[in-house]
Motif scaffolding. Structure first.
Motif, PDB file in Angstrom:
ATOM      1  N   GLU A 117      32.610  47.685  31.801  1.00 20.34           N
ATOM      2  CA  GLU A 117      33.869  47.297  32.424  1.00 20.34           C
ATOM      3  C   GLU A 117      33.657  46.900  33.882  1.00 20.34           C
ATOM      4  O   GLU A 117      34.262  45.949  34.380  1.00 20.34           O
ATOM      5  N   TRP A 118      32.789  47.622  34.579  1.00 19.55           N
ATOM      6  CA  TRP A 118      32.481  47.275  35.960  1.00 19.55           C
ATOM      7  C   TRP A 118      31.877  45.882  36.044  1.00 19.55           C
ATOM      8  O   TRP A 118      32.241  45.077  36.913  1.00 19.55           O
ATOM      9  N   GLN A 119      30.956  45.568  35.109  1.00 18.91           N
ATOM     10  CA  GLN A 119      30.345  44.234  35.080  1.00 18.91           C
ATOM     11  C   GLN A 119      31.394  43.157  34.825  1.00 18.91           C
ATOM     12  O   GLN A 119      31.368  42.086  35.444  1.00 18.91           O
ATOM     13  N   ARG A 120      32.327  43.446  33.913  1.00 22.03           N
ATOM     14  CA  ARG A 120      33.379  42.470  33.603  1.00 22.03           C
ATOM     15  C   ARG A 120      34.227  42.180  34.828  1.00 22.03           C
ATOM     16  O   ARG A 120      34.571  41.025  35.115  1.00 22.03           O
ATOM     17  N   ARG A 121      34.529  43.216  35.590  1.00 23.37           N
ATOM     18  CA  ARG A 121      35.353  43.033  36.787  1.00 23.37           C
ATOM     19  C   ARG A 121      34.604  42.238  37.850  1.00 23.37           C
ATOM     20  O   ARG A 121      35.194  41.405  38.534  1.00 23.37           O
ATOM     21  N   GLN A 122      33.290  42.448  37.954  1.00 22.46           N
ATOM     22  CA  GLN A 122      32.518  41.730  38.942  1.00 22.46           C
ATOM     23  C   GLN A 122      32.368  40.252  38.618  1.00 22.46           C
ATOM     24  O   GLN A 122      32.194  39.409  39.499  1.00 22.46           O
ATOM     25  N   ALA A 123      32.450  39.952  37.318  1.00 24.48           N
ATOM     26  CA  ALA A 123      32.283  38.564  36.874  1.00 24.48           C
ATOM     27  C   ALA A 123      33.497  37.704  37.123  1.00 24.48           C
ATOM     28  O   ALA A 123      33.444  36.471  37.006  1.00 24.48           O
ATOM     29  N   LYS A 124      34.625  38.331  37.438  1.00 28.96           N
ATOM     30  CA  LYS A 124      35.855  37.557  37.649  1.00 28.96           C
ATOM     31  C   LYS A 124      35.772  36.730  38.940  1.00 28.96           C
ATOM     32  O   LYS A 124      35.183  37.140  39.917  1.00 28.96           O
TER      33      LYS A 124
END
Length: 213
Positions: free
Chosen positions: A206-213
């Protein structure tokens, strides 16, 4: 301001540390002498350290008027190897504060505070009947450091009133238990009532997904 510890008096160090390491949970500890006489005293140098095995720690300084003379709680635990941590909540806060009074020898703090006891499940030391939760402990070890003692207690039984337990975990309904915490050395405490902030741990994906935004 900078405070070089080597140049400070003990009381100055104490004042600064307890104001910075806060809020702290409060352990209202019941212990007994070998003759069965009970003692009750609060300690905010208290926390759990591990869960396998379950171990809590108490920091207990020696009496201020004589070097290396332990307080009643430390002496009792050393002799009987048992004690109970009674969790301090809003409704017994005033009674806890009475137990902190430096009464003369032979005075029962529990009686002065209007508290009663009830038998524990495993240890011989009773818990406080008015406390909604308590940890029954056996001494694991005591470490003497300077003019203080660090007491490690292995938790052998836990009592929690049913209304404060969510059986799905089981979890403690902390938002209903209303424990209080100790702040600085100026008599300041903090309530937990209506003060909760919920913040779930973030999974790495989830942290990676947020950083990819």
């Amino acid at each position: 301001m900078e405070f070089p510890v080597e140049t400070l008096a003990h009381r100055q160090i104490y004042n600064l540390l307890i104001g910075l390491v806060a809020p702290r949970p409060i352990a209202l500890v019941t212990s007994a002498d070998t003759d069965g006489s009970l003692n009750a005293a609060p300690f905010s140098a208290f926390n759990y350290l591990c869960t396998d095995p379950p171990v809590v720690a108490l920091g207990v300084t020696n009496r201020p008027d004589a070097s290396f003379v332990p307080k009643d709680t430390a002496r009792n635990i050393r002799r009987t190897h048992e004690f109970v941590v009674n969790i301090v909540t809003e409704d017994i806060a005033e009674a806890m504060n009475v137990c902190a009074t430096d009464f003369p020898a032979g005075v029962n703090e529990l009686e002065m505070a209007g508290l009663t006891t009830t038998p524990s499940s495993v240890v011989s030391v009773p818990r406080i009947a008015q406390a909604h939760a308590a940890l029954e402990c056996r001494e694991h070890s005591t470490i003497e450091i300077g003019n203080s003692r660090i007491i490690l207690g292995r938790v052998v039984s836990m009592f929690v009133e049913d209304r404060f337990v969510d059986p799905t975990g089981p979890y403690i309904k902390s938002e209903e238990l209303h424990a209080i915490g100790r702040m600085n050395g100026l008599g300041m405490y903090v309530r937990t009532r209506d003060a909760f902030l919920k913040m779930d741990r973030i999974p790495y994906a989830e942290w990676q997904r947020r950083q990819a935004k």
